[in-house]
Design a protein around this motif. Structure first.
Motif, PDB file in Angstrom:
ATOM      1  N   ALA A   1      -9.522  13.446  12.925  1.00 52.28           N
ATOM      2  CA  ALA A   1      -8.137  13.729  12.555  1.00 52.28           C
ATOM      3  C   ALA A   1      -7.191  12.612  12.985  1.00 52.28           C
ATOM      4  CB  ALA A   1      -7.701  15.056  13.170  1.00 52.28           C
ATOM      5  N   LEU A   2      -7.494  11.934  14.091  1.00 53.64           N
ATOM      6  CA  LEU A   2      -6.630  10.835  14.518  1.00 53.64           C
ATOM      7  C   LEU A   2      -6.600   9.736  13.461  1.00 53.64           C
ATOM      8  CD1 LEU A   2      -4.903   9.413  16.637  1.00 53.64           C
ATOM      9  CD2 LEU A   2      -7.003   8.490  17.607  1.00 53.64           C
ATOM     10  N   LEU A   3      -7.769   9.397  12.907  1.00 58.10           N
ATOM     11  CA  LEU A   3      -7.813   8.356  11.878  1.00 58.10           C
ATOM     12  C   LEU A   3      -7.052   8.794  10.635  1.00 58.10           C
ATOM     13  CD1 LEU A   3     -11.424   6.892  12.034  1.00 58.10           C
ATOM     14  CD2 LEU A   3      -9.394   6.357  13.396  1.00 58.10           C
ATOM     15  N   ARG A   4      -7.049  10.087  10.352  1.00 58.63           N
ATOM     16  CA  ARG A   4      -6.313  10.578   9.175  1.00 58.63           C
ATOM     17  C   ARG A   4      -4.819  10.272   9.325  1.00 58.63           C
ATOM     18  NH1 ARG A   4      -9.499  14.178   7.969  1.00 58.63           N
ATOM     19  NH2 ARG A   4      -8.957  15.690   9.601  1.00 58.63           N
ATOM     20  N   GLY A   5      -4.268  10.621  10.482  1.00 65.51           N
ATOM     21  CA  GLY A   5      -2.853  10.348  10.699  1.00 65.51           C
ATOM     22  C   GLY A   5      -2.546   8.863  10.730  1.00 65.51           C
ATOM     23  N   LEU A   6      -3.408   8.079  11.388  1.00 68.37           N
ATOM     24  CA  LEU A   6      -3.174   6.642  11.474  1.00 68.37           C
ATOM     25  C   LEU A   6      -3.303   5.963  10.111  1.00 68.37           C
ATOM     26  CD1 LEU A   6      -5.102   5.809  14.770  1.00 68.37           C
ATOM     27  CD2 LEU A   6      -2.626   5.903  14.439  1.00 68.37           C
ATOM     28  N   ALA A   7      -4.221   6.461   9.279  1.00 66.55           N
ATOM     29  CA  ALA A   7      -4.389   5.868   7.947  1.00 66.55           C
ATOM     30  C   ALA A   7      -3.099   5.981   7.138  1.00 66.55           C
ATOM     31  CB  ALA A   7      -5.537   6.552   7.208  1.00 66.55           C
ATOM     32  N   PHE A   8      -2.434   7.135   7.241  1.00 62.23           N
ATOM     33  CA  PHE A   8      -1.181   7.277   6.490  1.00 62.23           C
ATOM     34  C   PHE A   8      -0.045   6.491   7.136  1.00 62.23           C
ATOM     35  CE2 PHE A   8      -1.614  10.019   2.851  1.00 62.23           C
ATOM     36  CZ  PHE A   8      -2.895  10.515   2.997  1.00 62.23           C
ATOM     37  N   GLU A   9      -0.113   6.246   8.447  1.00 65.74           N
ATOM     38  CA  GLU A   9       0.866   5.341   9.050  1.00 65.74           C
ATOM     39  C   GLU A   9       0.676   3.936   8.484  1.00 65.74           C
ATOM     40  OE1 GLU A   9       2.851   8.190  11.219  1.00 65.74           O
ATOM     41  OE2 GLU A   9       3.360   6.101  10.874  1.00 65.74           O
ATOM     42  N   ALA A  10      -0.579   3.514   8.345  1.00 69.96           N
ATOM     43  CA  ALA A  10      -0.840   2.205   7.747  1.00 69.96           C
ATOM     44  C   ALA A  10      -0.403   2.166   6.287  1.00 69.96           C
ATOM     45  CB  ALA A  10      -2.323   1.862   7.864  1.00 69.96           C
ATOM     46  N   LEU A  11      -0.585   3.257   5.565  1.00 69.74           N
ATOM     47  CA  LEU A  11      -0.162   3.311   4.164  1.00 69.74           C
ATOM     48  C   LEU A  11       1.358   3.234   4.038  1.00 69.74           C
ATOM     49  CD1 LEU A  11      -2.661   5.986   2.828  1.00 69.74           C
ATOM     50  CD2 LEU A  11      -2.559   3.576   2.150  1.00 69.74           C
ATOM     51  N   ARG A  12       2.092   3.651   5.073  1.00 71.94           N
ATOM     52  CA  ARG A  12       3.544   3.491   5.047  1.00 71.94           C
ATOM     53  C   ARG A  12       3.925   2.013   5.050  1.00 71.94           C
ATOM     54  NH1 ARG A  12       2.715   8.339   7.460  1.00 71.94           N
ATOM     55  NH2 ARG A  12       4.131  10.014   6.840  1.00 71.94           N
ATOM     56  N   VAL A  13       3.115   1.197   5.700  1.00 76.40           N
ATOM     57  CA  VAL A  13       3.352  -0.239   5.695  1.00 76.40           C
ATOM     58  C   VAL A  13       3.074  -0.813   4.300  1.00 76.40           C
ATOM     59  CG1 VAL A  13       2.596  -2.446   6.678  1.00 76.40           C
ATOM     60  CG2 VAL A  13       2.864  -0.439   8.157  1.00 76.40           C
ATOM     61  N   VAL A  14       2.088  -0.256   3.602  1.00 77.73           N
ATOM     62  CA  VAL A  14       1.769  -0.721   2.242  1.00 77.73           C
ATOM     63  C   VAL A  14       2.945  -0.471   1.314  1.00 77.73           C
ATOM     64  CG1 VAL A  14       0.220  -0.423   0.275  1.00 77.73           C
ATOM     65  CG2 VAL A  14      -0.691  -0.329   2.606  1.00 77.73           C
ATOM     66  N   GLY A  15       3.510   0.746   1.376  1.00 79.02           N
ATOM     67  CA  GLY A  15       4.666   1.067   0.544  1.00 79.02           C
ATOM     68  C   GLY A  15       4.312   1.331  -0.907  1.00 79.02           C
TER      69      GLY A  15
ATOM     70  N   PRO B   1       2.874  -0.115  -3.529  1.00 78.72           N
ATOM     71  CA  PRO B   1       1.550  -0.257  -4.149  1.00 78.72           C
ATOM     72  C   PRO B   1       0.605   0.902  -3.869  1.00 78.72           C
ATOM     73  CG  PRO B   1       2.232  -2.331  -3.161  1.00 78.72           C
ATOM     74  CD  PRO B   1       3.216  -1.292  -2.712  1.00 78.72           C
ATOM     75  N   ALA B   2       0.893   1.723  -2.857  1.00 73.65           N
ATOM     76  CA  ALA B   2       0.007   2.839  -2.529  1.00 73.65           C
ATOM     77  C   ALA B   2       0.449   4.145  -3.163  1.00 73.65           C
ATOM     78  CB  ALA B   2      -0.065   3.018  -1.008  1.00 73.65           C
ATOM     79  N   GLU B   3       1.591   4.149  -3.879  1.00 76.66           N
ATOM     80  CA  GLU B   3       2.168   5.407  -4.348  1.00 76.66           C
ATOM     81  C   GLU B   3       1.213   6.190  -5.249  1.00 76.66           C
ATOM     82  OE1 GLU B   3       6.026   7.167  -6.821  1.00 76.66           O
ATOM     83  OE2 GLU B   3       5.713   4.997  -6.631  1.00 76.66           O
ATOM     84  N   ALA B   4       0.613   5.530  -6.235  1.00 73.03           N
ATOM     85  CA  ALA B   4      -0.232   6.253  -7.188  1.00 73.03           C
ATOM     86  C   ALA B   4      -1.413   6.913  -6.483  1.00 73.03           C
ATOM     87  CB  ALA B   4      -0.722   5.297  -8.282  1.00 73.03           C
ATOM     88  N   GLU B   5      -2.067   6.155  -5.581  1.00 76.56           N
ATOM     89  CA  GLU B   5      -3.228   6.723  -4.885  1.00 76.56           C
ATOM     90  C   GLU B   5      -2.814   7.855  -3.956  1.00 76.56           C
ATOM     91  OE1 GLU B   5      -4.331   2.706  -6.294  1.00 76.56           O
ATOM     92  OE2 GLU B   5      -2.574   3.607  -5.304  1.00 76.56           O
ATOM     93  N   VAL B   6      -1.666   7.736  -3.301  1.00 76.59           N
ATOM     94  CA  VAL B   6      -1.208   8.807  -2.413  1.00 76.59           C
ATOM     95  C   VAL B   6      -0.851  10.047  -3.227  1.00 76.59           C
ATOM     96  CG1 VAL B   6       0.581   9.494  -0.773  1.00 76.59           C
ATOM     97  CG2 VAL B   6      -0.461   7.220  -0.611  1.00 76.59           C
ATOM     98  N   ARG B   7      -0.232   9.873  -4.387  1.00 81.77           N
ATOM     99  CA  ARG B   7       0.084  11.036  -5.228  1.00 81.77           C
ATOM    100  C   ARG B   7      -1.199  11.740  -5.663  1.00 81.77           C
ATOM    101  NH1 ARG B   7       5.243  11.769  -6.306  1.00 81.77           N
ATOM    102  NH2 ARG B   7       6.665   9.980  -6.210  1.00 81.77           N
ATOM    103  N   ALA B   8      -2.226  10.983  -5.931  1.00 79.78           N
ATOM    104  CA  ALA B   8      -3.501  11.606  -6.303  1.00 79.78           C
ATOM    105  C   ALA B   8      -4.101  12.352  -5.119  1.00 79.78           C
ATOM    106  CB  ALA B   8      -4.465  10.539  -6.814  1.00 79.78           C
ATOM    107  N   ALA B   9      -3.849  11.876  -3.902  1.00 82.73           N
ATOM    108  CA  ALA B   9      -4.413  12.517  -2.711  1.00 82.73           C
ATOM    109  C   ALA B   9      -3.782  13.875  -2.435  1.00 82.73           C
ATOM    110  CB  ALA B   9      -4.227  11.614  -1.497  1.00 82.73           C
ATOM    111  N   VAL B  10      -2.647  14.178  -3.054  1.00 85.49           N
ATOM    112  CA  VAL B  10      -2.017  15.494  -2.873  1.00 85.49           C
ATOM    113  C   VAL B  10      -2.960  16.609  -3.298  1.00 85.49           C
ATOM    114  CG1 VAL B  10      -0.126  16.974  -3.686  1.00 85.49           C
ATOM    115  CG2 VAL B  10       0.323  14.594  -3.055  1.00 85.49           C
ATOM    116  N   ALA B  11      -3.853  16.321  -4.230  1.00 80.38           N
ATOM    117  CA  ALA B  11      -4.779  17.347  -4.713  1.00 80.38           C
ATOM    118  C   ALA B  11      -5.910  17.643  -3.735  1.00 80.38           C
ATOM    119  CB  ALA B  11      -5.365  16.924  -6.060  1.00 80.38           C
ATOM    120  N   GLU B  12      -6.062  16.846  -2.690  1.00 88.79           N
ATOM    121  CA  GLU B  12      -7.142  17.058  -1.719  1.00 88.79           C
ATOM    122  C   GLU B  12      -6.597  17.844  -0.532  1.00 88.79           C
ATOM    123  OE1 GLU B  12      -8.464  12.499  -2.487  1.00 88.79           O
ATOM    124  OE2 GLU B  12      -9.513  13.547  -0.864  1.00 88.79           O
TER     125      GLU B  12
END
Length: 477
Positions: free
Chosen positions: A340-354, A356-367
């Motif tokens: 679970a720690l890596l899960r939270g940290l991964a999305f912190e890193a994705l905040r740095v991406v900004g 370019p990560a939007e489409a993949e993050v929107r798709a992750a809403v279904a998981e």
């Protein structure tokens, strides 16, 4: 403070109310916000971590074999093992047919299969998703990561009271008192640095139980009911506690009854674990060197001990060395893991991406496991203040995220952080929180509740949390 009356609703006990509420965004950072302090040295004579891990692997050998058997795919197209004849809600291998099949395949007796399966769940070696068994992240790292092994064993130690049933005919309140008093018994064993006679431990247990009652203003008066743990039941309860601790490898009991009776001795594992708890530290994964060259999961582990600013610098450097599409895919793959720690940290890193990560993050809403994190990411991306972003979550999603964050804190944080995380729950009282945590069905619920009960200093709250853990573990109401 007076104790709660027997007929007083649990939610009215002021000690079981959640106060000083904090935003979920603040709690989300709890697992990665750590105070810097020098690491204390273990007591002289403590075996190296590699040797402690070897001993922990021996204790959990059956549990690991059974976990791997249960989670192994069957057939070329098979996914994680699903057992259709589950007999209860507490686990697929509780079905008689599944137990017999596992016993035949592994060359174990059915009793050893049941005991090993119980330990596998308590140690976080497997994750249950309905009738499907999946390998936990500790199981996946079992052969190569001593820290994962030791954390799994500590989780089993924290749940020692669930390993074997308590003596028949003893009130639940008496059992709870003994569970609360056991840390003092273990501390005496650790300070003694050698065997201690069981009668000596019994005297300490009785004194500690009396102290607990006095602290709660529960000294019996002339017209008071009988205490929940009469003195004549304490020997049986102490035997139960010592035997349970012996089963998880924390101590040994001398089977020979000499003129002075039996004695107990902490194992090297038990001695180390008591020291760890006394120092209020946890077994944390070691950060590898060279984060930029590591995989996403290893990079995130390496950044876990950094404060937010330096961590963001590391994320930027790691991203700069890769194409954004591959980096985003790798971060989301790490987020889908069992840590679970890596899960939270991964999305912190994705905040740095900004963007370019939007489409993949929107798709992750279904998981389901990623949905709360993805919704918070999208809310912040759309301009919502991070402290207000949790309002986009439903109560169920917020509760799931609370459990997931608690799992990260329990695995990688300090006990104090786990206690403070309690204040971030959206529910107003502990009973309401426990009811909704049980209903949300997070696979780490039992481990989180056991860790919280072991860490919290309030006896009444710890007792309520421990009872909820037992009910989730057994599938009871």
């Amino acid at each position: 403070m007076t104790s709660r009356k027997p007929d007083e609703p649990l939610a009215r006990n002021s000690r079981l109310r959640l106060v000083r509420p904090r935003s979920l965004a603040t709690a989300r950072r709890a697992a990665t916000t750590r105070r810097t302090r020098p690491a204390p040295r273990p007591p002289e004579g403590t075996p190296p971590r590699a040797e402690l891990a070897r001993q922990a692997r021996l204790v959990l050998a059956d549990a690991v074999r059974i976990a791997r058997w249960a989670a192994a795919p069957r057939g070329p197209q098979a996914g994680p093992r699903a057992v259709a004849d589950a007999a209860s809600a507490s686990g697929p291998l509780d079905g008689p047919a599944a137990v017999e099949r596992a016993a035949a395949d592994l060359g174990l007796t059915p009793d050893r299969v049941r005991a090993g399966w119980d330990r596998a769940r308590l140690a976080g070696l497997v994750e249950l998703h309905g009738a499907t068994v999946r390998p936990g992240w500790r199981l996946q790292a079992w052969d190569r990561d001593d820290s994962a092994v030791l954390r799994g064993w500590v989780a089993l130690l924290d749940a020692w009271s669930l390993v074997r049933p308590s003596p028949e005919g003893v009130a639940p309140g008496a059992v709870a008192e003994v569970v609360e008093a056991v840390p003092q018994v273990l501390s005496l064993l650790q300070l003694s640095q050698g065997p201690v006679l069981v009668p000596t431990l019994l005297d300490l247990l009785g004194q500690r139980v009396d102290e607990l009652r006095e602290e709660r203003c529960e000294l019996p008066g002339d017209d008071a009911p009988a205490p929940p743990a009469p003195a004549e039941r304490l020997p049986a309860l102490l035997d139960w506690a010592l035997e349970g601790l012996a089963e998880v490898g924390a101590l040994t009991l001398d089977p020979a009854a000499g003129p002075e009776g039996r004695h107990a001795t902490l194992t090297p594992l038990g001695n180390w674990a008591v020291w760890v708890k006394l120092e209020q530290i946890c077994v944390a994964a070691q950060s590898p060197a060279g984060n930029i060259e590591q995989s996403a999961a290893d990079m995130l582990r390496g950044c876990a001990r950094l404060t937010p600013g330096p961590a963001r610098d590391e994320y930027r450097a790691w991203l700069a060395a890769r194409t954004l599409s591959s980096a985003v895919a790798e971060l989301l793959a790490a987020a889908r893991g069992e840590d679970a720690l890596l899960r939270g940290l991964a999305f912190e890193a994705l905040r740095v991406v900004g963007a370019p990560a939007e489409a993949e993050v929107r798709a992750a809403v279904a998981e389901p496991s990623l949905r709360p994190y993805a919704l918070l990411w999208l809310a912040e991306y759309d301009g919502t203040d991070p402290d207000d972003a949790p309002e986009v979550l439903t109560r169920e999603e917020a509760t799931w995220l609370w459990v997931d964050t608690a799992a990260a804190v329990a695995d990688h944080g300090e006990s104090e952080l786990l206690v403070r995380h309690l204040d971030s729950a959206v529910q107003g009282t502990v009973p309401a929180l426990l009811e909704e945590v049980r209903a949300v069905g997070h696979p780490r619920t039992v481990q989180v509740l056991v860790a919280l009960a072991a860490a919290h200093p309030d006896p009444a709250l710890a007792k309520a949390v421990r009872r909820a853990a037992f009910q989730v573990h057994t599938g009871g109401a």
